[in-house]
Design a protein around this motif. Structure first.
Motif, short mmCIF file in Angstrom:
data_model
loop_
_atom_site.label_atom_id
_atom_site.label_comp_id
_atom_site.label_asym_id
_atom_site.label_seq_id
_atom_site.Cartn_x
_atom_site.Cartn_y
_atom_site.Cartn_z
N UNK A 48 0.84 -1.20 0.00
CA UNK A 48 0.00 0.00 0.00
C UNK A 48 0.87 1.25 0.00
N UNK A 49 0.59 2.17 -0.92
CA UNK A 49 1.29 3.45 -0.98
C UNK A 49 0.67 4.43 0.02
N UNK A 50 1.51 5.05 0.84
CA UNK A 50 1.04 6.09 1.76
C UNK A 50 1.87 7.35 1.53
N UNK A 51 1.25 8.35 0.97
CA UNK A 51 1.93 9.61 0.67
C UNK A 51 2.04 10.48 1.93
N UNK A 52 2.96 11.44 1.95
CA UNK A 52 3.02 12.36 3.09
C UNK A 52 1.71 13.13 3.24
N UNK A 53 1.41 13.52 4.47
CA UNK A 53 0.16 14.24 4.72
C UNK A 53 -1.02 13.33 5.00
N UNK A 54 -0.75 12.02 5.10
CA UNK A 54 -1.79 11.04 5.47
C UNK A 54 -1.47 10.53 6.87
N UNK A 55 -2.40 10.68 7.80
CA UNK A 55 -2.21 10.19 9.17
C UNK A 55 -2.59 8.71 9.18
N UNK A 56 -1.65 7.85 9.58
CA UNK A 56 -1.89 6.40 9.52
C UNK A 56 -1.64 5.75 10.88
N UNK A 57 -2.57 4.90 11.28
CA UNK A 57 -2.50 4.20 12.56
C UNK A 57 -2.70 2.71 12.29
N UNK A 58 -1.69 1.89 12.66
CA UNK A 58 -1.73 0.47 12.32
C UNK A 58 -2.05 -0.38 13.54
N UNK A 59 -3.02 -1.27 13.39
CA UNK A 59 -3.32 -2.26 14.42
C UNK A 59 -2.97 -3.64 13.89
N UNK A 60 -2.11 -4.34 14.65
CA UNK A 60 -1.62 -5.67 14.26
C UNK A 60 -2.64 -6.70 14.75
N UNK A 61 -3.44 -7.22 13.84
CA UNK A 61 -4.61 -8.02 14.25
C UNK A 61 -4.23 -9.42 14.70
N UNK A 62 -3.39 -10.11 13.95
CA UNK A 62 -3.05 -11.50 14.29
C UNK A 62 -1.69 -11.57 14.99
N UNK A 63 -1.51 -12.57 15.83
CA UNK A 63 -0.17 -12.89 16.33
C UNK A 63 0.69 -13.24 15.11
N UNK A 64 1.93 -12.76 15.09
CA UNK A 64 2.81 -13.06 13.95
C UNK A 64 2.64 -12.09 12.79
N UNK A 65 1.83 -11.05 12.96
CA UNK A 65 1.69 -10.06 11.88
C UNK A 65 2.99 -9.27 11.74
N UNK A 66 3.42 -9.09 10.49
CA UNK A 66 4.69 -8.44 10.20
C UNK A 66 4.50 -7.40 9.11
N UNK A 67 5.05 -6.21 9.33
CA UNK A 67 4.93 -5.12 8.36
C UNK A 67 6.32 -4.67 7.93
N UNK A 68 6.48 -4.50 6.61
CA UNK A 68 7.74 -3.99 6.03
C UNK A 68 7.41 -2.66 5.37
N UNK A 69 8.19 -1.62 5.66
CA UNK A 69 7.90 -0.28 5.13
C UNK A 69 9.11 0.25 4.36
N UNK A 70 8.88 0.64 3.11
CA UNK A 70 9.92 1.25 2.27
C UNK A 70 9.70 2.76 2.27
N UNK A 71 10.80 3.53 2.38
CA UNK A 71 10.70 4.99 2.52
C UNK A 71 11.63 5.66 1.51
N UNK A 72 11.26 6.86 1.11
CA UNK A 72 12.09 7.59 0.13
C UNK A 72 13.13 8.49 0.81
N UNK A 73 13.15 8.52 2.13
CA UNK A 73 14.06 9.42 2.85
C UNK A 73 14.66 8.68 4.04
N UNK A 74 15.86 9.11 4.47
CA UNK A 74 16.38 8.59 5.75
C UNK A 74 15.51 9.05 6.90
#
Lengths: 137, 137
Positions: free
Chosen positions: A92-118
């Motif tokens: 999922x693409x998330x552009x700047x200016x979008x407020x995002x709140x993530x809830x990890x629903x299942x045990x073992x849920x894993x999220x990988x995030x790629x960013x354009x900036x350090x």
């Protein structure tokens, strides 16, 4: 004013090759990632039901990939809200200016995030009121 | 002739931030990845003890990250051999011309690989004899 809207948040199903030796998921950046990637981070060992994130970025563009389980992502752009459930192998693409709140629903849920900036400490808006004011500008 | 040697394979411990909400591992590309990333893939759901990989690349540069468990990686450069065990949160640079064979030691072992090129079918050397001859050139 940052004019990213909820509509800019798009979900992709990534290709997964499964066989008896396991599952291989590929992300060809030219097909999915509309920016050069400068950083990544991944989150795991999250107790199920835990909420993380809860911020927007002023500048950083992100592409979130659910590597395992299901992440429920609440999104706000200052005028509209939307909730997306990202399952294993979805990005999922998330552009700047979008407020995002993530809830990890299942045990073992894993999220990988790629960013354009350090990492930049001053690029985060953690306060929702501050965010709403920022988006009204 | 490709002159990458076993000595070019270097292992890094990546920074992991742990708290009761989970573990966040960060990869700032400028610190660890000596190429622009064009593709990634990740492998999971591998039965423990399974061997995958077993090839070299003519051109593709890779950075392998163990996201969970332990991967034993047998490496050969045509004259020398070395085995490295990559544990959770460790990353390793693998230049082209290195033959690498990965064994997924624990159940739940997960590997993330960053590449400088899109997938190219003709960039793989699967046959070890062909590889040895290639490295002798």
């Amino acid at each position: 004013m940052n004019d990213s809207t909820i509509e800019s948040v798009t979900v992709n199903q990534l290709p997964i090759m499964r066989d008896p030796r396991g599952a291989l998921t590929v992300v060809e950046f030219k097909d999915f990632i509309p920016f050069p990637v400068a950083r990544l981070f991944f989150i795991r060992d999250v107790p199920s039901g835990t909420t993380r994130g809860a911020h927007a970025h002023f500048r950083c563009r992100q592409y979130m990939i659910c590597q395992n389980g299901v992440v429920r992502i609440a999104l706000a752009d200052g005028s509209k809200e939307k909730t997306i459930e990202l399952s294993q192998g979805q990005g999922m693409l998330v552009e700047p200016g979008i407020f995002a709140t993530e809830t990890y629903l299942d045990a073992g849920t894993e999220l990988l995030v790629l960013c354009d900036r350090p990492y930049e400490k001053d690029d985060y808006i953690h306060d929702i009121t501050e965010f709403m004011n920022y988006r009204k500008k």
